[in-house]
Design an enzyme around this catalytic site. Structure first.
Site, PDB file in Angstrom:
ATOM      1  N   GLU A 190       1.917-111.262  38.055  1.00 50.98           N
ATOM      2  CA  GLU A 190       1.736-110.389  39.231  1.00 50.98           C
ATOM      3  C   GLU A 190       2.200-109.365  40.353  1.00 50.98           C
ATOM      4  O   GLU A 190       2.786-108.233  39.356  1.00 50.98           O
ATOM      5  CB  GLU A 190       1.811-112.056  40.842  1.00 50.98           C
ATOM      6  CG  GLU A 190       3.099-112.510  40.531  1.00 50.98           C
ATOM      7  CD  GLU A 190       2.694-114.203  41.388  1.00 50.98           C
ATOM      8  OE1 GLU A 190       1.836-114.536  41.585  1.00 50.98           O
ATOM      9  OE2 GLU A 190       4.144-114.557  41.488  1.00 50.98           O
TER      10      GLU A 190
ATOM     11  N   ASP B 105       9.832-109.379  48.749  1.00 49.86           N
ATOM     12  CA  ASP B 105       8.711-108.523  47.605  1.00 49.86           C
ATOM     13  C   ASP B 105       8.467-106.847  47.914  1.00 49.86           C
ATOM     14  O   ASP B 105       8.036-106.551  49.057  1.00 49.86           O
ATOM     15  CB  ASP B 105       6.526-109.501  48.180  1.00 49.86           C
ATOM     16  CG  ASP B 105       6.741-110.718  48.357  1.00 49.86           C
ATOM     17  OD1 ASP B 105       7.068-111.095  46.864  1.00 49.86           O
ATOM     18  OD2 ASP B 105       6.686-111.619  48.817  1.00 49.86           O
TER      19      ASP B 105
END
Ligand code: 6LW
Length: 537
Positions: free
Chosen positions: A187, A18
């Site tokens: 997301e 991420d």
């Protein structure tokens, strides 16, 4: 193979998922997720986008991050880093705590502020600083069991509010702004601007093998967003690439409209796809089409070897093999599980790490100090003495995927001697094999050699006797078997009822394969093992 004007992916090997990036002048800053590990959110800098140096962590105090209730792969999810008006901001979510928070710092090496909390459902928060408003963008989690309830009419997708980043106060209530490009689980949103458009990046498909990056654009930050006609910005689904599950990206703009992307991905190894090193950080150039859409590669692929950015290359020094624990603070590569141990372990005696023989390696608060496995082939090891306070006290080294998937070799006190014990914990399998004994005061060198297939532990005592453990199978620590969002950590542990210590003189980590990059064959090529761990300087 790389040359002077190329670089190899991944640019930050090992469990670093991420990634989020920002630029301040000539310097780039990058943060990644940290889950149950403390300190939380590693932060790196670079001036060439290729060589990254960790300068610390964002979450270094329990007042910033309470992981006491975090299961493995719970805790700290995807962060975003931004810089505005001389201040750095990081936002992230403690999914096992109060949810979204924002911290800030003027020096990215820290200290970072205590968090302010943002009352918005979902995960993967991002910040966009507009002229006089700060947009707070996240996904919508329609799971009604979560602590942050979705508005009843929100679908799964991306929502956005306006916040005060200093207080976390929501100034304009969240609105659903986009459902993504059509894959499941939209997301990881990041909003940015180029020309007359606002672009909204999304991670889609779930963070497994169907992962991808989508993009939409609008003339308003609130949408409506239309999806790129060129398809996903990145998707390796169905490709035979050595890199898989590529997704969750962030963009950064250099001078002259040159754009780059960081994203996560995995490098499966072996006959059946499995990966041990977690989700790693990759870099790719972003090109803009004439009609204003961002593209990566020819069809959304992140190449193993690419032309470097138009920036002076810095060529990072390889990190030292040995940590002799002589510094005032632990090096930033070291991580604990859930709770800080630093004062207890570091200051007992300079140059020695002292791990209290308390708790269990598979318990909720293991006494474990580990670093990421960043290479498919490596050796690691430590010099150890067990100071036992009670029968059963234990210390050694371990490779840990999570609380119930790990291997270890240690010394365990049994009467007047220490047993040499190999621990195999795989789901419900909980095996302890005694491989020999040493006398109670023995100082030993304990080593693990890792490859894509196995971990091989061994121990040499102070009389020079070597005990080699049978190889244990690496695939059982892979995320495909063990589950979760993290990667293998290698480090030191102690266990027992309390009162004793495992004294560690030093810890070595020696790469035996190239860390970055690569066509798979090259990656698995083993460097000559004459840099073996126990003989290194
Ligand atoms: C993260 C989500 C994801 O929050 O995995 O890759 C989750 N995408 O966006 C955990 O890393």
């Amino acid at each position: 193979m790389t040359s002077a004007d190329t670089f190899a992916n991944p640019v930050i090997p090992g469990f670093h998922p991420d990634p989020s990036i920002c630029r301040v002048g000539d310097t780039f800053y990058l943060v990644t997720s940290s889950f149950e590990y403390f300190p939380g959110i590693p932060i790196f800098t670079s001036t060439d986008l290729v060589s990254w140096t960790q300068i610390g962590h964002v979450l270094t105090r329990v007042s910033q991050v309470d992981l006491s209730g975090a299961p493995d792969s719970g805790g700290i999810f995807a962060p975003t880093i931004r810089h505005h008006d001389g201040t750095f901001y990081v936002t992230s979510t403690n999914v096992s705590g109060r949810g979204h928070f924002i911290v800030q710092a003027t020096d990215p090496a820290g200290p970072w502020s205590d968090p302010v909390w943002v009352d918005q459902n979902g995960i993967d928060p991002s910040l966009y600083f507009a002229d006089d408003e700060v947009y707070f963008t996240s996904n919508v989690e329609p799971d009604p069991s979560g602590p942050h309830l979705a508005e009843p009419d929100f679908e799964r997708g991306i929502q956005q509010s306006v916040v005060d980043p200093a207080t976390g106060e929501v100034l304009v209530a969240p609105r659903f702004i986009w459902g993504g490009t059509g894959a499941r689980y939209p997301e990881g949103p990041h909003l940015f601007r180029r020309g007359g458009y606002y672009y909204l990046l999304t991670a889609e498909g779930g963070t497994e093998y169907g992962h991808r990056v989508g993009v939409g654009r609008s003339t308003s930050p609130w949408g409506p967003f239309s999806a790129s006609p060129y398809g996903p910005v990145v998707s390796h689904a169905g490709m035979t690439s050595a890199f898989q599950a590529m997704g969750h990206a962030d963009f950064v703009e250099l001078a002259d409209d040159e754009w780059w992307m960081v994203c996560l991905g995995v490098r499966p190894v072996g006959q059946w796809p499995r990966h041990l090193l977690g989700r790693e950080t990759f870099l790719a150039r972003v090109r803009w089409t004439d009609d204003g859409w961002p593209r990566v590669g020819e069809r959304g692929e992140v190449a193993a070897v690419q032309q470097r950015p138009g920036l002076p290359a810095t060529g990072a020094e390889p990190p030292p093999v040995r940590d002799d624990f002589g510094a005032d603070r632990l090096a930033p590569c070291w991580q604990f599980v859930r709770r800080p141990l630093e004062p207890a372990v570091l200051h007992a005696r300079r140059g020695l790490l002292a791990l209290p023989t308390e708790s269990r390696l598979d318990g909720p608060s293991p006494t474990f100090v580990g670093r990421r496995q960043q290479h498919h082939a490596f050796t690691a090891g430590a010099r150890l003495r067990l100071e036992a306070a009670a029968e059963g006290d234990e210390a050694g080294i371990a490779v840990r995927m999570n609380g119930d998937h790990h291997y270890a070799l240690g010394l365990r006190r049994a009467g007047a001697v220490n047993e040499i014990v190999l621990r195999i914990r795989l789901g419900r399998l909980d095996l302890v094999r005694t491989l020999g004994t040493t006398h109670g005061l023995a100082e030993v060198d304990v080593t693990v050699r890792g490859s894509v297939d196995s971990y091989v532990f061994s121990m040499v005592d102070d009389a020079g006797h070597e005990v080699a453990a049978p190889p244990v199978d690496a695939k059982f620590l892979s995320a495909e078997v063990a589950g979760g969002f993290t990667g293998v950590m290698v480090g030191m542990y102690a266990a027992g009822a309390g009162g004793g210590r495992g004294w560690f003189d030093w810890f070595d980590y020696t790469p035996l394969s190239s860390g970055g990059s690569v066509p798979r064959d090259d990656d698995e090529r083993v460097i000559e093992p004459d840099r073996a761990v126990l003989t290194s300087p």
